[in-house]
Design an enzyme around this catalytic site. Sequence first.
Site, PDB file in Angstrom:
ATOM      1  N   ASP A 104      -4.764  -3.551   4.823  1.00  0.00           N
ATOM      2  CA  ASP A 104      -5.232  -3.100   6.216  1.00  0.00           C
ATOM      3  C   ASP A 104      -6.748  -3.451   6.264  1.00  0.00           C
ATOM      4  O   ASP A 104      -7.185  -4.207   7.484  1.00  0.00           O
ATOM      5  CB  ASP A 104      -4.708  -1.784   6.429  1.00  0.00           C
ATOM      6  CG  ASP A 104      -5.165  -0.784   4.927  1.00  0.00           C
ATOM      7  OD1 ASP A 104      -6.217  -1.593   4.008  1.00  0.00           O
ATOM      8  OD2 ASP A 104      -4.881   0.216   4.646  1.00  0.00           O
TER       9      ASP A 104
ATOM     10  N   ASP B 192       1.346  -1.194  -0.020  1.00  0.00           N
ATOM     11  CA  ASP B 192      -0.477  -0.398   0.214  1.00  0.00           C
ATOM     12  C   ASP B 192       0.695   0.796  -0.016  1.00  0.00           C
ATOM     13  O   ASP B 192       2.010   1.085   0.035  1.00  0.00           O
ATOM     14  CB  ASP B 192      -0.631   0.301   1.393  1.00  0.00           C
ATOM     15  CG  ASP B 192      -1.808  -0.867   1.251  1.00  0.00           C
ATOM     16  OD1 ASP B 192      -2.340  -1.706   0.213  1.00  0.00           O
ATOM     17  OD2 ASP B 192      -2.840  -1.445   2.650  1.00  0.00           O
TER      18      ASP B 192
ATOM     19  N   ASP C 156      -9.568  -6.305   2.104  1.00  0.00           N
ATOM     20  CA  ASP C 156      -8.002  -7.460   1.504  1.00  0.00           C
ATOM     21  C   ASP C 156      -7.794  -8.321   2.090  1.00  0.00           C
ATOM     22  O   ASP C 156      -6.931  -8.915   1.721  1.00  0.00           O
ATOM     23  CB  ASP C 156      -7.437  -6.439   2.564  1.00  0.00           C
ATOM     24  CG  ASP C 156      -7.306  -4.432   2.027  1.00  0.00           C
ATOM     25  OD1 ASP C 156      -7.633  -4.871   0.901  1.00  0.00           O
ATOM     26  OD2 ASP C 156      -6.597  -3.862   2.180  1.00  0.00           O
TER      27      ASP C 156
HETATM   28  P1  ATP Z   1      -3.071   2.929  -0.126  1.00  0.00           P
HETATM   29  O1  ATP Z   1      -4.432   1.409  -0.770  1.00  0.00           O
HETATM   30  O2  ATP Z   1      -2.211   3.349  -0.388  1.00  0.00           O
HETATM   31  O3  ATP Z   1      -3.567   3.233   1.261  1.00  0.00           O
HETATM   32  P2  ATP Z   1      -5.535   5.342  -0.255  1.00  0.00           P
HETATM   33  O4  ATP Z   1      -5.287   5.036   1.422  1.00  0.00           O
HETATM   34  O5  ATP Z   1      -5.021   6.143  -0.790  1.00  0.00           O
HETATM   35  O6  ATP Z   1      -4.201   3.780  -0.682  1.00  0.00           O
HETATM   36  P3  ATP Z   1      -7.889   4.805   0.330  1.00  0.00           P
HETATM   37  O7  ATP Z   1      -8.049   5.088   1.698  1.00  0.00           O
HETATM   38  O8  ATP Z   1      -8.534   3.683  -0.335  1.00  0.00           O
HETATM   39  O9  ATP Z   1      -6.308   4.123  -0.666  1.00  0.00           O
HETATM   40  O10 ATP Z   1      -8.510   5.711  -0.061  1.00  0.00           O
HETATM   41  C1  ATP Z   1      -8.839   6.236  -1.593  1.00  0.00           C
HETATM   42  C2  ATP Z   1      -9.680   7.714  -2.135  1.00  0.00           C
HETATM   43  O11 ATP Z   1     -10.466   7.652  -1.102  1.00  0.00           O
HETATM   44  C3  ATP Z   1      -8.381   8.816  -1.918  1.00  0.00           C
HETATM   45  O12 ATP Z   1      -7.938   8.953  -2.546  1.00  0.00           O
HETATM   46  C4  ATP Z   1      -8.985  10.092  -1.332  1.00  0.00           C
HETATM   47  O13 ATP Z   1      -9.159  10.283  -2.402  1.00  0.00           O
HETATM   48  C5  ATP Z   1     -10.205   9.037  -0.714  1.00  0.00           C
HETATM   49  N1  ATP Z   1     -11.002   9.198   0.467  1.00  0.00           N
HETATM   50  C6  ATP Z   1      -9.278   8.978   1.471  1.00  0.00           C
HETATM   51  N2  ATP Z   1      -9.801   8.809   2.477  1.00  0.00           N
HETATM   52  C7  ATP Z   1     -11.450   9.495   3.504  1.00  0.00           C
HETATM   53  C8  ATP Z   1     -12.521   9.809   3.991  1.00  0.00           C
HETATM   54  N3  ATP Z   1     -11.975   9.444   5.180  1.00  0.00           N
HETATM   55  N4  ATP Z   1     -13.268  10.015   3.422  1.00  0.00           N
HETATM   56  C9  ATP Z   1     -13.711  10.315   2.288  1.00  0.00           C
HETATM   57  N5  ATP Z   1     -13.076  10.048   1.225  1.00  0.00           N
HETATM   58  C10 ATP Z   1     -11.490   9.831   1.779  1.00  0.00           C
END
Ligand code: ATP
Length: 921
Positions: free
Chosen positions: A645, A341, A649
Amino acid sequence: MSLRSRQNSNASSPGPFFWHHSGVDAVIRKLGSSENGLASMQAEARLQQYGRNRISSPERRGFLARFLGQFQDVLIYVLLGAAIMTAVLRHWIDMGVILGVVIINAVIGLIQEGKAERALDAIRRILSQQALVVRDSRLIQIPAEELVPGDVVSLQSGDKVPADLRLLHSKELRIDESILTGESVPVNKSIDVIEADASLGDRRNMAYSGTLVIYGQGRGMVVATGDKTEIGRISGILSEVQTLTTPLLRQMAIFSRWLTLTILIIASLTFLFGIFVRGYTATDMFLAAVGLAVAAIPEGLPAIMTITLAIGVQRMARRNAIIRRLPAVETLGSVTVICTDKTGTLTCNEMTARSLVTSEGIFEVSGVGYDPHGAFMHEDRLVEPVDYPTLREVARAALLCNDASLSMQENQWRVHGDPTEGALLVLALKAGLDPLRQQEERPRSDVIPFESIHRFMATLHHDHAGHGFVYVKGAPERVMAMCAFQRLGGEDMPLDEMYWREFMEMMAWRGQRLLAIACKNTEGSFRSLKFSDVETGLTLLGIVGLMDPPRDEAIQAVHECHKAGIRIKMITGDHGTTALAIAQMMGIGDGTTRLAGHEIDAMDPALLRKQARTVDVFSRASPEQKLKLVIALQEAGAVTAMTGDGVNDAPALKRADVGIAMGLKGTEAAKEAAEIVLADDNFASIAHAVEEGRTVYDNLKKAILFILPTSGGEALVIIAAILLGRILPITPLQILWVNMVTAITLALTLAFEAPESDVMSRPPRNPREPLLTGFMLWRIIFVSLILVVGTFGLFLWERGHGATADTSRTIAVNTLVFFEIFYLFNARYMHITSFSWRGITGNPYALWASGILIVIQLVFTYWPPLQFLFDTAPLSVIEWGRILVVSLSVYVLVELEKLCFRGIQSRHRKMRVTDQTDHPF
Ligand code: ATP
């Protein structure tokens, strides 16, 4: 109704009261609690009364059982058989020494097994579960062990239910109860009263300890804890008994059995040969055959392998990689691809809003970390947020559609909750908004929480003048698809997608994580929010760009993994361009190639296999696409480690050769599915775990490479004498002595070996490679021969120069022991030279063991009682000199052999590099 369910329904008092058959109010009354849970004092008192919320571990085996357990091995049976036979022949000393070997082996095995078990217990404790509970009317996180009946617990997707709960509230709550009922389809939960005689699987208003929340949210009141829970009753299921065994150890156990059989056959043949060809007496030959068998049997090997593994697990824990399933230790050494990730693993997970786009243009935001002080720049000048109403509107939405909070601790601003939301809260504070006032003016009545699968979060609010508002924030592509308008100067205008896309591309190239913020007006009476309410007709307010800097140590670790022949693939839920920009900062991929989640779905398996191999950056990937990637990589021949996480997954983590869950931000569901849990979520810890995994494997090999030739050498000395028809250079009793003092002591020190300096600059181990490679067989034969020729040769030389039989034998015994001491230092490194300061002094255990052994040998040589028992004779300094010179030869010869092999290997590697430019992983 069964007796069991009757008992279950009475956690607090006897009587026919069924939690699932009672209304919420009755349950609350029965437990003397309230919808707002317990007060801390009350909880404290109940903890005393009911005890900790943990399932009692199964009774440990008693000391005697554990001690006797050490004798349950074919190798030991043979030794015990030999002891009995020598007793029958009234050779009490022989018997005593053989029993000495067995007992030393058992004692060391017992001590080390105890240590290993304690290490695993400690690791289990690190993984202890947390629970979100309402205490003193506040939602706080506590160790799940401290839950008591009457506590109100909050559940969300990914959680493991921490105790048996009667649900008070359920929002699309779905729970996987397979651990309890065997039913793999998740159960939809509700709070309605259920028939009294409903079976466990049908009690939809209950959530049982140990089951997994797959979707939605809920709240429940604890009705039973610890052994009183349903899972506690069928105890054992959850205790996850970690046996100290792995495929490699099992392979080794089978090998030991075959080896024992071979040794017994050789000993019998030698016995017959001695009697019929050489004319020895049956008793003499029997003692010689026993000596041979006892010497050749590597009785310490199983214990040493278990200990090596346990030490590896402990070392990994110290470096933040917690092993949940032991075979992972071995697999780590052969990992060729790590899929990781991005957020929090490669990056710091400390977000700061850096830019903000509204219909009024782009604003740059200044400030450091979570400190809520900073300014806004627009068109290269400082501006006041109050002058830009859309900017204020974005800030208000960011603040209200948000569950994070901010506090000052030890002079530092800290975020409680999701760092993305923390950064948005800080942005709102910088824009001059007061969170409390905003929350009072527009209280929240419902929420659709953020889930990675739908990538947005929505909240419903109302003011006190009859207006309703929906605020949505999430991934821009997702949110923009819900929008029809954009806000400018208080007016809603048609959405101009091109305008936003240009800015988004620019912000993403800076490595910023993008979040779109939108809103919609509704009726003030509206109190609950569904997906269909937010899917269309929103107004886009703005897009925020958040910076999450890469971790320095992760950049370093990526570099190390590349050097170790491991390819790193970043699989993120983030935007493609952001992913590429961050990957570039980390040194992952070629800076231009990336694949988006939906492209993975569109590919046929053959193309996906090819792309999975060559592409290193995957964006907007869902958990299902992660699973597809792991499968494709494995089909293409990679040994894959995968991080995760979220609750979704779990399938990818299970499928990966090594599933790695995040300890801090990971859900319990991900941890359950993983082989390893990272205590600090840091990519660098994965690299360290790989290094330790390779080291464990090296150390196992080193122990084998030490034990087999030394046992072989001891046995060959006797065989050679019988075959050649000469007098034995070492009596059977003396060989038993050598075996007793060297068998485990020396080899055990190799379990403590630190990683070799080149451990992370070699390619990963081929998982199909046998434990005993051609090289190892060669080394075993080579060293065995040096030992035999040296010991026998010196013995014959001494005899030829007039030494008595006792003196010559004492010299031979000491030569053999010193051979083993010198070879121990060779064995510390498999390929690199031990002829260095570190090679000689680097392992204090090896120095101690050698020192103690030398003292023991001096006692053996000079102490009259031992001289009498073992027919030894005192030696002169000159004789010691000859012993040292001869035994040192093994050190020199093995170092020369290593030198030759290194030469061959480097030539081989150069040739491989020239003909194999496209290494698959
Ligand atoms: P990784 O898999 O590398 O951890 P990530 O944490 O960026 O990736 P997600 O947490 O699935 O992946 O987030 C995907 C997208 O969702 C982010 O790019 C963001 O635009 C949106 N996002 C993340 N957190 C929030 C939140 N708390 N509320 C609303 N949208 C969110």
